[in-house]
Write a protein that holds these residues in place. Structure first.
Motif, PDB file in Angstrom:
ATOM      1  N   PHE A 268       0.871  -1.183   0.000  1.00  0.00           N
ATOM      2  CA  PHE A 268       0.000   0.000   0.000  1.00  0.00           C
ATOM      3  C   PHE A 268       0.905   1.229   0.000  1.00  0.00           C
ATOM      4  O   PHE A 268       1.679   1.430   0.933  1.00  0.00           O
ATOM      5  CB  PHE A 268      -0.869  -0.028   1.269  1.00  0.00           C
ATOM      6  N   VAL A 269       0.810   2.037  -1.056  1.00  0.00           N
ATOM      7  CA  VAL A 269       1.633   3.236  -1.163  1.00  0.00           C
ATOM      8  C   VAL A 269       0.716   4.437  -1.389  1.00  0.00           C
ATOM      9  O   VAL A 269      -0.168   4.395  -2.250  1.00  0.00           O
ATOM     10  CB  VAL A 269       2.639   3.142  -2.326  1.00  0.00           C
ATOM     11  N   ALA A 270       0.912   5.497  -0.615  1.00  0.00           N
ATOM     12  CA  ALA A 270       0.104   6.707  -0.754  1.00  0.00           C
ATOM     13  C   ALA A 270       1.022   7.920  -0.865  1.00  0.00           C
ATOM     14  O   ALA A 270       1.880   8.132  -0.003  1.00  0.00           O
ATOM     15  CB  ALA A 270      -0.834   6.859   0.437  1.00  0.00           C
ATOM     16  N   VAL A 271       0.821   8.724  -1.911  1.00  0.00           N
ATOM     17  CA  VAL A 271       1.639   9.907  -2.162  1.00  0.00           C
ATOM     18  C   VAL A 271       0.759  11.155  -2.033  1.00  0.00           C
ATOM     19  O   VAL A 271      -0.286  11.240  -2.681  1.00  0.00           O
ATOM     20  CB  VAL A 271       2.275   9.849  -3.574  1.00  0.00           C
ATOM     21  N   ASN A 272       1.179  12.100  -1.187  1.00  0.00           N
ATOM     22  CA  ASN A 272       0.405  13.330  -0.961  1.00  0.00           C
ATOM     23  C   ASN A 272      -1.027  13.002  -0.571  1.00  0.00           C
ATOM     24  O   ASN A 272      -1.978  13.659  -1.010  1.00  0.00           O
ATOM     25  CB  ASN A 272       0.388  14.222  -2.214  1.00  0.00           C
ATOM     26  N   GLY A 273      -1.213  11.991   0.252  1.00  0.00           N
ATOM     27  CA  GLY A 273      -2.548  11.477   0.493  1.00  0.00           C
ATOM     28  C   GLY A 273      -3.239  11.970   1.750  1.00  0.00           C
ATOM     29  O   GLY A 273      -2.646  12.597   2.624  1.00  0.00           O
TER      30      GLY A 273
ATOM     31  N   CYS B 297      -0.265  -5.177   5.286  1.00  0.00           N
ATOM     32  CA  CYS B 297       0.695  -5.319   4.193  1.00  0.00           C
ATOM     33  C   CYS B 297       1.757  -4.224   4.311  1.00  0.00           C
ATOM     34  O   CYS B 297       1.573  -3.238   5.032  1.00  0.00           O
ATOM     35  CB  CYS B 297      -0.024  -5.224   2.847  1.00  0.00           C
ATOM     36  N   PRO B 298       2.889  -4.357   3.606  1.00  0.00           N
ATOM     37  CA  PRO B 298       3.897  -3.291   3.608  1.00  0.00           C
ATOM     38  C   PRO B 298       3.276  -1.972   3.155  1.00  0.00           C
ATOM     39  O   PRO B 298       2.551  -1.920   2.157  1.00  0.00           O
ATOM     40  CB  PRO B 298       4.936  -3.795   2.605  1.00  0.00           C
TER      41      PRO B 298
END
Length: 217
Positions: free
Chosen positions: A52-57, A155-156
């Motif tokens: 799970f990756v979040a950018v400017n979230g 998850c990572p």
């Protein structure tokens, strides 16, 4: 459908895409308010996530900021402008003024390292937007909150933020990382809300390293 612009509608579309593409497992990467949709997907389908990756979230209520006493963000100001009839398409014309980028950098709207051609790409992306639809979508997301999902993520997880982000402050990513077990946090000091275009190469290197360690192959 102008009446189907809320988080549940976006989630339905996303799940349909996953079904059509026959995705069984994936690394999900979101940007900006899309993180709220990604959190809702995790709520419903955690087994899909390899990472799970979040950018400017944001995890929810992006106008108010994380926590009970946080200041209101510039998303509220932006929505007010659209209500007053300022069209997003006007950004494209303004962007062609070479002085505008300098002003945007001084105001902290974009990073001081953002190249003019990249700025034009961002502006062009807004030029054909349906302003009313965009404003309605943002209002729907402003009322949404998926904070409760964070503590269930196993998850990572990686959160990436810009320290100079005026729309969704880095405090959101710090807040989310603190509540997500084992999450990593990367804050880029001179980045704004547009990390994917301001620091594309750096972001890709970070994602490569993160995935090599936590979700190889």
């Amino acid at each position: 459908d102008p009446g189907a612009l809320g988080p549940s509608d976006h989630l339905r579309d996303l799940e349909r895409l996953i079904e059509v593409a026959e995705v069984e497992h994936a690394v999900f990467v979101s940007w900006s308010l899309g993180t709220q949709i990604q959190l809702e997907l995790y709520r419903r389908r955690p087994e899909l996530f390899r990472a799970f990756v979040a950018v400017n979230g944001s995890c929810g209520h992006p106008f108010d900021g994380p926590g009970d006493d946080a200041p209101r963000t510039r998303f509220q100001q932006a929505l007010t402008l659209t209500r007053r009839g300022v069209t997003i398409g006007g950004v494209d014309a303004l962007a062609r003024n070479p002085l505008l980028l300098s002003v945007a950098k001084r105001l902290g709207i974009v990073s001081p390292v953002l190249a003019h051609e990249r700025f034009l790409e961002i502006a062009a992306g807004f030029a054909d937007q349906d302003v009313e639809a965009f404003a309605s979508m943002v209002r729907e997301l402003a009322a949404h909150d998926a904070t409760d999902v964070l503590e269930d993520i196993v998850c990572p997880t990686l959160f990436v933020a810009g320290l100079r982000d005026p729309l969704i402050p880095s405090a959101f990513s710090e807040f989310m990382a603190a509540r997500t077990p084992g999450a990593e946090l990367l804050v880029i000091p001179i980045a704004s809300h547009y990390i994917p275009v301001e620091f594309a190469e750096y972001l890709n290197l970070k994602l490569d390293a993160f995935l090599d360690e936590y979700a190889p192959a």
